[in-house]
Design a protein around this motif. Structure first.
Motif, PDB file in Angstrom:
ATOM      1  N   GLN A 287       0.826  -1.211   0.000  1.00 17.19           N
ATOM      2  CA  GLN A 287       0.000   0.000   0.000  1.00 17.19           C
ATOM      3  C   GLN A 287       0.865   1.269   0.000  1.00 17.19           C
ATOM      4  O   GLN A 287       0.447   2.316  -0.483  1.00 17.19           O
ATOM      5  CB  GLN A 287      -0.912   0.036   1.234  1.00 17.19           C
ATOM      6  CG  GLN A 287      -1.916  -1.104   1.281  1.00 17.19           C
ATOM      7  CD  GLN A 287      -2.911  -1.065   0.129  1.00 17.19           C
ATOM      8  OE1 GLN A 287      -3.443  -0.006  -0.202  1.00 17.19           O
ATOM      9  NE2 GLN A 287      -3.151  -2.213  -0.497  1.00 17.19           N
ATOM     10  N   GLU A 288       2.062   1.162   0.569  1.00 21.70           N
ATOM     11  CA  GLU A 288       2.923   2.348   0.697  1.00 21.70           C
ATOM     12  C   GLU A 288       3.701   2.589  -0.595  1.00 21.70           C
ATOM     13  O   GLU A 288       3.924   1.674  -1.378  1.00 21.70           O
ATOM     14  CB  GLU A 288       3.933   2.145   1.843  1.00 21.70           C
ATOM     15  CG  GLU A 288       3.295   1.889   3.204  1.00 21.70           C
ATOM     16  CD  GLU A 288       2.364   3.001   3.627  1.00 21.70           C
ATOM     17  OE1 GLU A 288       2.721   4.180   3.412  1.00 21.70           O
ATOM     18  OE2 GLU A 288       1.274   2.703   4.149  1.00 21.70           O
ATOM     19  N   LYS A 289       4.159   3.827  -0.775  1.00 21.56           N
ATOM     20  CA  LYS A 289       5.039   4.126  -1.909  1.00 21.56           C
ATOM     21  C   LYS A 289       6.338   3.335  -1.757  1.00 21.56           C
ATOM     22  O   LYS A 289       6.728   2.985  -0.644  1.00 21.56           O
ATOM     23  CB  LYS A 289       5.347   5.623  -1.951  1.00 21.56           C
ATOM     24  CG  LYS A 289       4.115   6.468  -2.262  1.00 21.56           C
ATOM     25  CD  LYS A 289       4.482   7.939  -2.318  1.00 21.56           C
ATOM     26  CE  LYS A 289       3.218   8.772  -2.532  1.00 21.56           C
ATOM     27  NZ  LYS A 289       3.506  10.216  -2.609  1.00 21.56           N
ATOM     28  N   LEU A 290       7.001   3.104  -2.877  1.00 16.24           N
ATOM     29  CA  LEU A 290       8.246   2.319  -2.848  1.00 16.24           C
ATOM     30  C   LEU A 290       9.308   2.994  -1.977  1.00 16.24           C
ATOM     31  O   LEU A 290       9.579   4.190  -2.120  1.00 16.24           O
ATOM     32  CB  LEU A 290       8.803   2.178  -4.267  1.00 16.24           C
ATOM     33  CG  LEU A 290      10.129   1.423  -4.356  1.00 16.24           C
ATOM     34  CD1 LEU A 290       9.915  -0.080  -4.230  1.00 16.24           C
ATOM     35  CD2 LEU A 290      10.854   1.723  -5.659  1.00 16.24           C
ATOM     36  N   THR A 291       9.899   2.217  -1.092  1.00 18.07           N
ATOM     37  CA  THR A 291      11.064   2.680  -0.329  1.00 18.07           C
ATOM     38  C   THR A 291      12.195   1.704  -0.609  1.00 18.07           C
ATOM     39  O   THR A 291      11.993   0.487  -0.519  1.00 18.07           O
ATOM     40  CB  THR A 291      10.776   2.656   1.187  1.00 18.07           C
ATOM     41  OG1 THR A 291       9.607   3.418   1.427  1.00 18.07           O
ATOM     42  CG2 THR A 291      11.938   3.241   1.982  1.00 18.07           C
TER      43      THR A 291
ATOM     44  N   GLU B 109      14.360   8.504 -10.272  1.00 21.06           N
ATOM     45  CA  GLU B 109      13.660   9.126  -9.131  1.00 21.06           C
ATOM     46  C   GLU B 109      12.543  10.033  -9.630  1.00 21.06           C
ATOM     47  O   GLU B 109      11.462  10.066  -9.052  1.00 21.06           O
ATOM     48  CB  GLU B 109      14.643   9.929  -8.272  1.00 21.06           C
ATOM     49  CG  GLU B 109      15.398   9.119  -7.247  1.00 21.06           C
ATOM     50  CD  GLU B 109      14.480   8.295  -6.338  1.00 21.06           C
ATOM     51  OE1 GLU B 109      13.475   8.825  -5.837  1.00 21.06           O
ATOM     52  OE2 GLU B 109      14.756   7.099  -6.169  1.00 21.06           O
ATOM     53  N   GLU B 110      12.833  10.788 -10.698  1.00 24.51           N
ATOM     54  CA  GLU B 110      11.792  11.663 -11.282  1.00 24.51           C
ATOM     55  C   GLU B 110      10.613  10.829 -11.765  1.00 24.51           C
ATOM     56  O   GLU B 110       9.456  11.190 -11.583  1.00 24.51           O
ATOM     57  CB  GLU B 110      12.344  12.426 -12.489  1.00 24.51           C
ATOM     58  CG  GLU B 110      13.161  13.650 -12.156  1.00 24.51           C
ATOM     59  CD  GLU B 110      13.713  14.273 -13.436  1.00 24.51           C
ATOM     60  OE1 GLU B 110      12.974  14.358 -14.437  1.00 24.51           O
ATOM     61  OE2 GLU B 110      14.899  14.625 -13.430  1.00 24.51           O
ATOM     62  N   LEU B 111      10.925   9.705 -12.414  1.00 24.80           N
ATOM     63  CA  LEU B 111       9.860   8.843 -12.934  1.00 24.80           C
ATOM     64  C   LEU B 111       9.067   8.209 -11.787  1.00 24.80           C
ATOM     65  O   LEU B 111       7.836   8.119 -11.843  1.00 24.80           O
ATOM     66  CB  LEU B 111      10.441   7.754 -13.845  1.00 24.80           C
ATOM     67  CG  LEU B 111      11.234   8.258 -15.061  1.00 24.80           C
ATOM     68  CD1 LEU B 111      11.727   7.077 -15.899  1.00 24.80           C
ATOM     69  CD2 LEU B 111      10.414   9.201 -15.932  1.00 24.80           C
ATOM     70  N   PHE B 112       9.783   7.819 -10.707  1.00 24.31           N
ATOM     71  CA  PHE B 112       9.084   7.294  -9.520  1.00 24.31           C
ATOM     72  C   PHE B 112       8.121   8.347  -8.975  1.00 24.31           C
ATOM     73  O   PHE B 112       7.002   8.039  -8.573  1.00 24.31           O
ATOM     74  CB  PHE B 112      10.088   6.940  -8.411  1.00 24.31           C
ATOM     75  CG  PHE B 112      10.808   5.623  -8.587  1.00 24.31           C
ATOM     76  CD1 PHE B 112      10.341   4.634  -9.440  1.00 24.31           C
ATOM     77  CD2 PHE B 112      11.970   5.367  -7.861  1.00 24.31           C
ATOM     78  CE1 PHE B 112      11.013   3.421  -9.584  1.00 24.31           C
ATOM     79  CE2 PHE B 112      12.637   4.161  -7.982  1.00 24.31           C
ATOM     80  CZ  PHE B 112      12.169   3.191  -8.849  1.00 24.31           C
ATOM     81  N   ALA B 113       8.599   9.593  -8.929  1.00 21.58           N
ATOM     82  CA  ALA B 113       7.759  10.667  -8.367  1.00 21.58           C
ATOM     83  C   ALA B 113       6.489  10.840  -9.207  1.00 21.58           C
ATOM     84  O   ALA B 113       5.396  11.011  -8.662  1.00 21.58           O
ATOM     85  CB  ALA B 113       8.556  11.971  -8.303  1.00 21.58           C
ATOM     86  N   LEU B 114       6.643  10.769 -10.529  1.00 22.14           N
ATOM     87  CA  LEU B 114       5.462  10.870 -11.399  1.00 22.14           C
ATOM     88  C   LEU B 114       4.530   9.679 -11.155  1.00 22.14           C
ATOM     89  O   LEU B 114       3.310   9.842 -11.025  1.00 22.14           O
ATOM     90  CB  LEU B 114       5.877  10.893 -12.881  1.00 22.14           C
ATOM     91  CG  LEU B 114       6.629  12.141 -13.368  1.00 22.14           C
ATOM     92  CD1 LEU B 114       7.119  11.932 -14.792  1.00 22.14           C
ATOM     93  CD2 LEU B 114       5.720  13.373 -13.293  1.00 22.14           C
TER      94      LEU B 114
ATOM     95  N   GLU C 149       2.135  10.814 -18.202  1.00 23.69           N
ATOM     96  CA  GLU C 149       3.174  11.828 -17.924  1.00 23.69           C
ATOM     97  C   GLU C 149       4.580  11.224 -18.035  1.00 23.69           C
ATOM     98  O   GLU C 149       5.521  11.893 -18.453  1.00 23.69           O
ATOM     99  CB  GLU C 149       2.949  12.439 -16.541  1.00 23.69           C
ATOM    100  CG  GLU C 149       1.769  13.399 -16.540  1.00 23.69           C
ATOM    101  CD  GLU C 149       1.502  14.049 -15.188  1.00 23.69           C
ATOM    102  OE1 GLU C 149       0.649  14.948 -15.138  1.00 23.69           O
ATOM    103  OE2 GLU C 149       2.141  13.667 -14.180  1.00 23.69           O
ATOM    104  N   ILE C 150       4.705   9.968 -17.661  1.00 26.95           N
ATOM    105  CA  ILE C 150       6.015   9.306 -17.809  1.00 26.95           C
ATOM    106  C   ILE C 150       6.364   9.180 -19.293  1.00 26.95           C
ATOM    107  O   ILE C 150       7.498   9.472 -19.705  1.00 26.95           O
ATOM    108  CB  ILE C 150       6.001   7.920 -17.116  1.00 26.95           C
ATOM    109  CG1 ILE C 150       5.910   8.126 -15.607  1.00 26.95           C
ATOM    110  CG2 ILE C 150       7.241   7.101 -17.480  1.00 26.95           C
ATOM    111  CD1 ILE C 150       5.669   6.860 -14.817  1.00 26.95           C
TER     112      ILE C 150
END
Ligand code: SF4
Length: 317
Positions: A128-132, A157-162, A176-177
């Motif tokens: 459920q959480e964002k990737l760490t 990292e930019e692509l992960f953020a998107l 957007e990616i």
């Protein structure tokens, strides 16, 4: 050298005899040279069985699969006779590793779990959480980062953020990616993409059935029930492909192409899930895990298939 992994990585356990799609069936199992020497040294009844189960040709060795394409040491209860006779350390590298994959950098190695394994798929797609990313090991060596690695990782990292921007629907994040990568997938309709995938080499006949369904099913007006509830799993799917696929651009130079391939893989699996819903009237997480398992096994584990898809993405330029 550091060993980096997604946080969920350490929770993985092979479900062995409960696995419906064992990696000990249908896959070539290559034996690494060290283990081959060890296997050749085993004596007695099990040693004789081992010698009978190995084929060697052109300096390469592998287990001889039976007529059902099962590893000769996978017993009918779904357990491994090799582990039972010789212990887990006796496994060859590929059996010890699967379903793990690794990507290599000057100062670190990244490790992950492949969606081709249903237990890994369930673990990954139910996060459920964002990737760490966490550091699993660090030998303290002062390895210097490579400039190409650094810039790839910063871009990822930019692509992960998107991909993990939860203020937007997942399709918009994927779009957007693609836009950031300067690529499109709209050069082909979904029926045409299905046709392209049908031309690739295949493992399971049921994969072709799915692709034919994609080609022939009209999805106009169809959407996933309770679409918001699907967002976390679909986000994990997209992030998985970005994590695994984009670093491979360090070898083949396909930076934008690999990002677009991650989106294509995500979008194909999502589309196949919609087809499943359209045809069966219901859809649950287990269906997504199964479609992702099949996609990963059919596509990600065939360099040739990935190359063709990268080429097809590139065609639109
Ligand atoms: S596919 Fe995964 S769960 Fe199944 S036997 Fe292989 S490692 Fe275990």
């Amino acid at each position: 050298m550091k060993l980096i992994a997604p946080e969920y990585y350490t929770k993985f356990h092979c479900i062995a005899d409960k696995c419906r799609h064992s990696c000990c069936v249908g896959w070539e199992i290559a034996i690494d040279p060290d283990k081959l020497v060890y296997y050749r040294s085993i004596e007695g009844e099990f040693g004789a069985r081992l010698q009978k189960g190995i084929a060697e040709a052109d300096d390469a060795a592998q287990f001889i699969l039976d007529e059902e394409e099962r590893c000769p040491f996978l017993n009918r209860t779904g357990l491994c006779d090799m582990i039972m006779a010789l212990g887990e350390d006796a496994l060859c590298q590929i059996c010890r590793d699967h379903p793990r994959f690794r990507n290599f950098y000057a100062d670190r190695t990244e490790i992950g779990l492949g969606l081709c394994c249903e237990a890994a798929g369930e673990l990954i797609l139910s996060q459920q959480e964002k990737l760490t990313l966490i550091t699993l090991e660090d030998d303290g060596a002062a390895d210097l980062p490579d400039i190409a690695d650094e810039s790839l990782l910063a871009w990822r990292e930019e692509l992960f953020a998107l991909a993990q921007d939860r203020d937007k629907p997942i399709e918009l994040r994927a779009a957007e990616i693609l836009q950031t990568a300067g690529r499109t997938l709209s050069q082909h309709s979904w029926a045409e993409w299905a046709e392209i995938y049908l031309e690739l080499e295949r493992l399971e006949p049921s994969w072709a059935d799915r692709l034919l369904e994609l080609k022939e099913t009209d999805l106009t007006g169809i959407s996933l029930p309770d679409a918001m509830a699907w967002e976390p799993a679909l986000e994990q799917l997209l992030v998985y492909f970005l994590y695994r696929q984009t670093p491979l651009a360090l070898d083949d130079g396909e930076y934008e192409g690999r990002a677009a391939f991650a989106v294509l893989s995500f979008a194909m699996i999502r589309r196949l899930l919609l087809v499943h819903f359209a045809l069966h009237g219901s859809v649950v997480l287990a269906d997504l895990i199964e479609i992702a398992r099949q996609y990963s096994a059919e596509i990600e584990y065939s360099d040739e298939n990935v190359e063709i898809l990268l080429y097809r993405i590139q065609e639109a330029l």
